[in-house]
Design an enzyme around this catalytic site. Sequence first.
Site, PDB file in Angstrom:
ATOM      1  CG  ASP A 289      -0.294  -4.289   4.028  1.00 19.44           C
ATOM      2  OD1 ASP A 289      -0.915  -3.725   3.117  1.00 19.44           O
ATOM      3  OD2 ASP A 289       0.067  -3.704   5.078  1.00 19.44           O
TER       4      ASP A 289
ATOM      5  CG  ASP B 177      -4.456  -2.230   3.156  1.00 19.49           C
ATOM      6  OD1 ASP B 177      -4.754  -2.940   4.143  1.00 19.49           O
ATOM      7  OD2 ASP B 177      -4.488  -0.987   3.174  1.00 19.49           O
TER       8      ASP B 177
ATOM      9  CG  ASN C  57      -7.598  -1.619   5.548  1.00 26.89           C
ATOM     10  OD1 ASN C  57      -6.755  -1.159   6.321  1.00 26.89           O
ATOM     11  ND2 ASN C  57      -7.926  -1.019   4.423  1.00 26.89           N
TER      12      ASN C  57
ATOM     13  CG  ASN D  93      -1.819   1.235   1.245  1.00 25.99           C
ATOM     14  OD1 ASN D  93      -1.396   2.327   0.862  1.00 25.99           O
ATOM     15  ND2 ASN D  93      -3.054   1.071   1.685  1.00 25.99           N
TER      16      ASN D  93
ATOM     17  CG  ASP E 292      -0.006   4.575   6.592  1.00 23.24           C
ATOM     18  OD1 ASP E 292       0.044   4.293   5.375  1.00 23.24           O
ATOM     19  OD2 ASP E 292      -1.054   4.948   7.150  1.00 23.24           O
ATOM     20  CG  HIS E 293       0.029   0.036   4.556  1.00 26.73           C
ATOM     21  ND1 HIS E 293      -0.737  -1.041   4.921  1.00 26.73           N
ATOM     22  CD2 HIS E 293      -0.773   1.124   4.657  1.00 26.73           C
ATOM     23  CE1 HIS E 293      -1.961  -0.632   5.226  1.00 26.73           C
ATOM     24  NE2 HIS E 293      -2.016   0.678   5.071  1.00 26.73           N
TER      25      HIS E 293
ATOM     26  CD  GLU F 128      -4.931   4.208   0.856  1.00 28.69           C
ATOM     27  OE1 GLU F 128      -5.497   5.316   0.781  1.00 28.69           O
ATOM     28  OE2 GLU F 128      -4.414   3.785   1.899  1.00 28.69           O
TER      29      GLU F 128
END
Length: 265
Positions: free
Chosen positions: A226, A153, A155, A7, A255-256, A34
Amino acid sequence: MRIVTWNINSLRLRLPLLSRLIADYEPDVICLQETKVPDDLFPLEPVIALGYRHVIYAGMKSYNGVAILSRLPLNRLHVAQEWCGKQDCRHISAEIDARGGPIELHNFYIPAGGDVADRDVNVKFGHKMDFLAEAQTWFSARKNLSRTVLVGDLNVAPLEHDVWSHRQLLTVVSHTPVETERLLAWQGKTFVDALRHFVPASEKLYTWWSYRNQDWRIANRGRRLDHIWATPDLQGQLQRHAILQDARDWPQPSDHVPVMLELAL
DNA sequence: ATGGTTGAGCGTCAA
């Protein structure tokens, strides 16, 4: 064959980081989520210049967006364009031209689900739960699924040690029992959790650290959002994995972090 | 209970 899922949280902003990922890890296939770029603005030339000639993408303005970048030839699979009746660029799939026959690859960006784990007051949570249910239905209808890899991802951090504090996150979206049960039901017997094939369930394993900690490494409040799944026939080919934690310290990081699976193909 | 940060792109919304 090395497959990475990441991501990237804006492909255009982080093209330099993509280049760094490629230099360091030489993946054959990169699945992004994303991307946050509409198709007419997709940075195709830079991606091709990085050595990825086979590229498919589905993006929109501001939100979501998925892409597959490959050194190996791809055939885009035009299946399930819509999830939950929306064309919101959360899934893309392809057949990879691999030794021993094609590999079917699915790249998902599951809705994050908002802040409140109650569909009656939070439509985003309802969307997430519906998406997971629809994905489970779609894959369970595929008979004799084989040579298939699913990444993305998702989530959801399904296992106790996929989060920094199981007890404190039981009510936090991403680790609530309704989500983790539904994710595991989707995975079911259709897929093997490829990362947990390498790392025992008793060990902490994260792929995401919030931007909202001053020092992510010291706080270490991570979650495994992930995932890489593979059909059981590929289990003998699972060769190596890597969680590219160092990427969380790259300049202007996502942030991933990227997650890699190496298959003996 | 709340706030903390980031990205897209100009409104806030989503994460």
